[in-house]
Design an enzyme around this catalytic site. Structure first.
Site, PDB file in Angstrom:
ATOM      1  N   TYR A 183       8.251  13.291  34.007  1.00  0.00           N
ATOM      2  CA  TYR A 183       8.255  13.003  32.573  1.00  0.00           C
ATOM      3  C   TYR A 183       7.343  13.968  31.826  1.00  0.00           C
ATOM      4  O   TYR A 183       6.211  14.221  32.246  1.00  0.00           O
ATOM      5  CB  TYR A 183       7.797  11.568  32.278  1.00  0.00           C
ATOM      6  N   HIS A 234       4.394   7.206  32.356  1.00  0.00           N
ATOM      7  CA  HIS A 234       5.719   6.847  31.813  1.00  0.00           C
ATOM      8  C   HIS A 234       6.409   5.777  32.648  1.00  0.00           C
ATOM      9  O   HIS A 234       7.603   5.847  32.916  1.00  0.00           O
ATOM     10  CB  HIS A 234       6.596   8.085  31.702  1.00  0.00           C
TER      11      HIS A 234
HETATM   12  C1  GCO Z   1       5.073   9.058  24.415  1.00  0.00           C
HETATM   13  C2  GCO Z   1       6.368   8.448  24.833  1.00  0.00           C
HETATM   14  C3  GCO Z   1       7.604   9.184  24.422  1.00  0.00           C
HETATM   15  C4  GCO Z   1       8.840   8.411  24.827  1.00  0.00           C
HETATM   16  C5  GCO Z   1       9.836   8.387  23.687  1.00  0.00           C
HETATM   17  C6  GCO Z   1      11.078   7.544  24.010  1.00  0.00           C
HETATM   18  O1  GCO Z   1       4.051   8.710  25.019  1.00  0.00           O
HETATM   19  O2  GCO Z   1       5.108   9.811  23.413  1.00  0.00           O
HETATM   20  O3  GCO Z   1       6.316   8.160  26.215  1.00  0.00           O
HETATM   21  O4  GCO Z   1       7.614  10.467  24.877  1.00  0.00           O
HETATM   22  O5  GCO Z   1       9.442   8.982  25.953  1.00  0.00           O
HETATM   23  O6  GCO Z   1       9.175   7.858  22.576  1.00  0.00           O
HETATM   24  O7  GCO Z   1      11.990   7.589  22.948  1.00  0.00           O
HETATM   25 MG    MG Z   2       4.345   7.339  26.536  1.00  0.00          MG
END
Ligand code: GCO
Ligand code: MG
Length: 428
Positions: A183, A234
């Protein structure tokens, strides 16, 4: 769908409407779809019988945009036309109850869009910046954090130092795991855009545990202590892996580690929080305030990652913020690019007026976003500063918005394609 005539009594009038006599009335609740930087934004405009007096909110949920729009257009709007926009608390609870089966992110985002618009309207009506309605400022600016990622510690450290040069004192760092989907990092370590789009690389939890902690620790060694480092797991580890991960990252001195567990495993936070000094942040996935109150009782977390639209707007978000203040937990509201400049400005009004505030995630918006949303607030010297104009201070240019239609197909497989190395589906 034809809205009830503003002259009609509202479907659900407040019992005190006769006492108060003629006041401002909601004449329309309109929704607008736009995607100036590719991510769909759903904007709510609450209009009144005072020409030119309207409020703007954000109901953006990139995963279920049309469903949220239907809740607003087909169910919420008819309940609001004819009502006094001043009754924000009454309207929030009435709308929540009107769905009977309460909660969920679709309802949350729909109500969140209306709620922020009503607060914006109230502040405009009073001629005051939104934070003035929340008790005024308690800080000059809200500390902001930005995102960097890379394939190795040297690349990430260089980007951290560059962000520090731009004034950021807080930086989120994400490290790619070679050959795996990771992620927030460069496409799973592959340069093949097709492999990235189709998420051919699997999530490899064991590989993440082996590879990422030493990278985070090495980045800390390379950048020194003059910058706060954050990391977002994540929600991809199970509780056993999470315990192991916390142990492995202790020397990285992180400001917080985010979404160490999925909401479904939140019952394990207490044990993790008791066992490790690493600060824990969670909450962007929470759509019900009760998900926060359960973790604030201990408290079993250190930062509440409130996403104002998803939680139902500023009305519930500020109640969680107040509880955070009383429980010694800090606010770290969600704010990447899928949160529009309208929601960012509304969240900032909460940040700037809360003693619980810690740090604000701050997207860097492209020029065309500023065109659609005049008044978009940008990070300066590592912080966000609210407008002093009435309301939250961000407007919406309908004509400009039409230049950036939401790309089809709206249903996307971004999170549906992610699988583990054994082929089982993996959380986003
Ligand atoms: C973050 C979040 C986002 C999410 C996204 C999903 O910490 O900014 O994890 O990157 O993945 O908001 O729509
Ligand atoms: Mg996040």
């Amino acid at each position: 769908m034809a809205l009830p005539d503003a002259g009609l009594a509202p479907l659900a009038p407040a019992p005190w409407v006769e006492e108060r006599g003629a006041t401002l009335r909601i004449t329309a609740v309109r929704t607008f779809l736009t995607a100036p930087h590719g991510c769909p934004h759903l904007i709510v405009r609450v209009e009144t019988d005072d020409p030119g007096l309207y409020g703007l909110g954000c109901a953006s949920d990139p995963q279920r945009t049309l469903a949220v729009r239907s809740v607003l257009d087909d169910y919420v709007a008819p309940l609001l036309v004819g009502r006094d926009p001043d009754d924000i608390e009454d309207i929030h609870r009435l709308l929540l109850n009107s769905a009977y089966w309460r909660g969920g992110s679709i309802t949350g985002n729909a109500l969140g869009g209306v709620d922020v618009a009503l607060w914006d309207l109230k502040a405009k009506r009073l001629g005051a910046p939104l934070h003035a309605l929340f008790g005024g400022r308690v800080r000059t600016f809200a500390e902001a954090y930005t995102h960097v990622d890379g394939r190795d510690a040297a690349e990430i450290a260089d980007k951290v130092l560059a962000a520090r040069e731009r004034g950021y004192r807080h930086v989120r760092i994400q490290a790619a795991v070679p050959g795996a989907d990771t992620y927030g990092a460069a496409g799973g370590g592959t340069a093949d855009p097709e492999a990235v789009r189709t998420r051919r690389a699997p999530w490899d939890g064991a590989g993440y545990l082996r590879h990422v902690p030493p990278v985070l620790t090495r980045v800390r060694e390379l950048v020194g202590d003059d910058v706060e480092l954050l990391h977002d797991v994540h929600e991809r580890l199970d509780p056993r892996q999470a315990r192991d991960f916390l142990r492995r990252i202790e020397d990285a001195g992180l400001y917080f580690v985010e979404d160490l567990l999925a909401p479904e495993d939140a019952g394990h936070f207490k044990r993790l929080h008791d066992a490790s000094p690493v600060p824990l942040a969670v909450g962007e996935l929470f759509h019900d305030p009760a998900q926060f109150t359960a973790l604030l009782a201990g408290p079993d977390i250190d930062f509440a990652r409130i996403r104002v639209p998803t939680l139902g707007g500023l009305t519930p978000a500020r109640k969680i913020a107040a509880l955070c203040e009383l429980r010694g937990v800090r606010l770290a509201p969600h704010g990447p690019a899928d949160v529009s400049p309208v929601a960012q400005a509304a969240t900032l009004a909460m940040d700037i007026s809360s003693h619980a505030f810690g740090v604000q995630e701050a997207a860097v918006f492209a020029p065309q976003v500023h065109e659609v949303f005049p008044g978009t607030i940008t990070v300066r010297d590592g912080g966000l500063r609210p407008h002093q104009t009435p309301g939250h201070g961000v407007d919406f240019d309908e004509a400009a918005a039409r230049k950036y239609p939401v790309p089809e197909p709206l249903a996307h497989d971004r999170w549906a394609l992610l699988r583990n190395t054994d082929g089982s589906v993996q959380r986003p």
